[in-house]
Design an enzyme around this catalytic site. Structure first.
Site, short mmCIF file in Angstrom:
data_model
loop_
_atom_site.label_atom_id
_atom_site.label_comp_id
_atom_site.label_asym_id
_atom_site.label_seq_id
_atom_site.Cartn_x
_atom_site.Cartn_y
_atom_site.Cartn_z
N LEU A 129 36.91 48.13 35.02
CA LEU A 129 36.33 46.82 34.70
C LEU A 129 36.58 46.50 33.22
CD1 LEU A 129 34.39 44.37 35.03
CD2 LEU A 129 32.50 45.96 34.58
N ASP A 130 36.07 47.34 32.39
CA ASP A 130 36.08 47.11 30.95
C ASP A 130 36.23 48.46 30.31
OD1 ASP A 130 35.51 46.60 28.29
OD2 ASP A 130 33.47 45.94 28.63
N PRO A 131 37.43 49.02 30.23
CA PRO A 131 38.72 48.32 30.28
C PRO A 131 39.31 48.23 31.69
CG PRO A 131 39.07 50.61 29.70
CD PRO A 131 37.59 50.43 29.88
N ASP A 134 39.03 43.15 32.36
CA ASP A 134 39.04 42.36 31.12
C ASP A 134 40.48 42.11 30.64
OD1 ASP A 134 39.39 45.06 30.54
OD2 ASP A 134 38.11 45.05 28.75
#
Lengths: 443, 443
Positions: A129-131, A134
């Site tokens: 997700l993050d990273p 994004d």
């Protein structure tokens, strides 16, 4: 159709959607999925006796087992904590097997680039997700704007793993949907970013006082605080000369100023132990961080923070039972460990609770002499305690990448992150089928 | 009288009085003093062609040279930075030579205790000012009170390396008489102590706001802030059950609240680099740590600290030329390195300046049912830039210990610090001859 073997290492909370996706896909592609974890029980829970699945006890420090399992695999997914990836990555290079992770590329990982290329394999990182999402969702917009000849002047990107509004029943508006320790230690160090061409630095001691309001349609306002190093993303995103670049974390409004009480008190410190903490109550621990006085702890804490006793911040603190004779269990713990003990109880995501992922990118750019804004927002909610929004958004990008690699739809070598169109485009498309969908607003 | 060889490693600022004392004594005792430094010039300056002295270029990483020089010596004094002692200490054990240092006993040093005993030598550490004179002068009082059957309930001890009043010509009342870097980083971490039987913790972010006033006769008031770990001194001083124990650092009144501006700003942080700092002015660096606004930097900094523009704190900051276009020289420096660059210029101890060491112990004890107080205070001034108060108080305890060991007046083996009467009594007595003298007040 030749059979392929997938090895997934780590069957924790973040792996559930990844494992389900690959088991679901395994039927039509004739894949075999081996799930290894240091808890056999955990691996079994995730595999659920699927005919194409196999749960094994896996000890990452057992060289023989690592060698055997990775030799048998065509591709490996490591969902281990980031610092544990390297033995797996080294084996993958040696045994010429692809590797996918959802973690940031460490220096050690980056150093394997040439070796991975020589071995003809990809070490594909930052596929969560993050990273992960994004990078992909940002690069899709950046590449499109660049192709149109636009000049991107500002890019801010916020993300938060929160609790869904319908499951939000505590004054902090927060429950743990991932590693609690990371939430306690979040933001330590100095946040650095660039704004209107000027470097900006926010030390931890005031990070949670400098927040930005972020609006998401249908969900209202959130507050964002800056993440550690936003400067390094300029080159990662090909925005070397951008005037404003900031990455941040989202919380519900009011969270940050209350969290700041713990920062100022020193309760997020993980560098020293409180002698005999297990013989203390939370009130006694608080006492140890305040000046001597005859007034109530609540009044003294409020005074210390220049707040009134009935402020929202102090109410949030009081709700945690910090002013009470509640006993501390952690033995000789650091302040951060003791705070974690308390919050794990208070911020527990209950069985019927749903979590929620919120992400927003804010772009400013100039095209044909005119200034434009784009906001691109994602809200994803969990289905239940197993298939949380966190598990879906962390696991599905990696899972889809695995599928594409096995089906020869991704031709990659070396150490990679998903900032290239051939990676992010098909993955973002497929994520939409799972409700992971960005809404763009232009003006 | 048999000739003895003394090897002194490190001829920096803190070694001048040590070297002078041992060269002075060398004549009557037939000693030879070898002074080694990585700067031959520095070593020569200190030896001043004394007939019993010898200045050499010394590379601590050169094993052969270390081996030759330590083999030739009867006793070694290491005035190197603390982290560089271990290769010397290991050689001393192997070659059966005594070692004296002015540094805290590290874990590695402590681990040599049995080996040093087997070798029949002493590794005598903490023979400087702080640590050193603090231990000796405190233990003299503690042992005396214990012998009288008194119950010591409180012990606070403060020490500061300052500038003498007659040389104090800047608003901070401070100039560097020792390692500037240590002054910039002072207090980082959390201060811990015990007060009225309760543990107390002060995180760095408010350490400089929680000061105590300390009065020294003829010199007026100073302010003291707590040092990192005061708790460990309970066992070192045999005061395991004491209700109050605190060690702290002294500064001139007003220093701490102004220094707090740098702490809050984040300018004492040494953990990350400011990109392109050498292309910035101090005003631009300050700008990077403040919120955007059209007001003056001075006004914005004052607002940020909840101070008025004409407050003493802001005046002190302004005197450092931080609001100006003064250029930063340090390339890609950490905030702490950049602040050090500025302060080394502003807080320079000038040729005619004298420094001053101030130490005060405050004891409370109960004897025969009555409560008593003792304050024991030391003020020592430097003679000049070479024989500073810092050099005298750091170097003379070690120098006297060397003399006593060579004259067989100290029979010690293993890893030691000067908390024993047979060490501290003769050394404190001789220090009086050099004007290093505690004044006691009882009430």
């Amino acid at each position: 159709m030749s059979s392929k073997n997938i090895l997934i290492i780590g069957a924790g909370r973040s792996s559930s959607s990844l494992i389900k996706y690959l088991l679901d896909e395994s039927v039509k592609h004739n894949w075999h999925v081996t799930v290894g974890d240091m808890s056999l029980e955990m691996a079994k829970q995730k595999v659920k006796n699927h005919p194409n699945g196999n749960a094994i006890l896996f000890d990452i420090n057992n060289e023989n087992q690592r060698n055997t399992q990775i030799s048998n695999a065509d591709i490996v997914v490591s969902m281990l904590p980031a610092f544990m990836h390297m033995s797996v990555a080294n084996d993958c290079v040696r045994l010429k097997k692809h590797l996918v992770t959802a973690s940031y590329v460490s220096k050690e990982m980056a150093a394997l680039d040439a070796d991975a290329k020589n071995a003809g394999i990809v070490l594909l990182n930052e596929m969560g997700l993050d990273p992960g999402i994004d990078h992909m969702s940002a690069m899709q917009i950046i590449d499109k704007l660049k192709a149109e000849g636009a000049d991107i002047t500002s890019f801010k990107s916020y993300c938060g793993g929160l609790v869904a509004p319908e499951s939000n029943d505590n004054p902090w508006g927060y429950k743990f949907s991932w590693n609690p320790r990371n939430v306690i230690l979040a933001g330590q160090g100095t946040a650095m970013y660039i704004e209107n061409g000027k470097y900006k630095y926010i030390p931890y001691n005031r990070l949670f006082t400098q927040t930005e309001k972020i609006y998401i349609e249908n969900y209202g306002y959130f507050e964002g605080y800056a993440n550690r190093d936003s400067l390094s993303y300029r080159s990662a995103y090909g925005l070397e000369n951008i005037d404003t670049m900031l990455r941040g974390t989202l919380r519900m409004p009011g969270y940050c100023s209350a969290w700041n009480v713990f920062v100022k008190l020193g309760w997020t410190d993980d560098t020293y132990k409180i002698e005999n903490s297990h013989k203390m109550t939370f009130a006694q621990l608080l006492e140890a961080f305040l000046l001597e006085s005859n007034q109530s702890l609540k009044k003294r804490l409020a005074d210390f923070m220049n707040l009134s006793e009935d402020s929202e911040e102090i109410k949030k603190i009081e709700w945690l039972e910090i002013f009470t004779d509640k006993k501390i269990k952690t033995e000789n713990g650091t302040p951060a460990q003791i705070l974690q003990e308390l919050l794990e109880e208070k911020w527990l995501l209950k069985k019927e609770d749903k979590d929620m992922i919120v992400m927003q990118h804010l772009f400013e750019y100039v095209s044909k002499g005119k200034k434009h804004l784009i906001t691109s927002s994602l809200v994803a909610k969990g289905e239940d305690q197993t298939y949380t929004a966190m598990a879906k958004t962390v696991g599905l990008p990696a899972a889809i990448a695995v599928k594409m690699i096995l089906l020869n739809k991704l031709d990659l070598e070396g150490v990679k992150i998903p900032t290239e169109k051939n990676i992010y485009e098909p993955i973002l498309d497929e994520l939409k089928l799972f409700g992971i969908n960005f809404i763009e607003n232009h003006c």
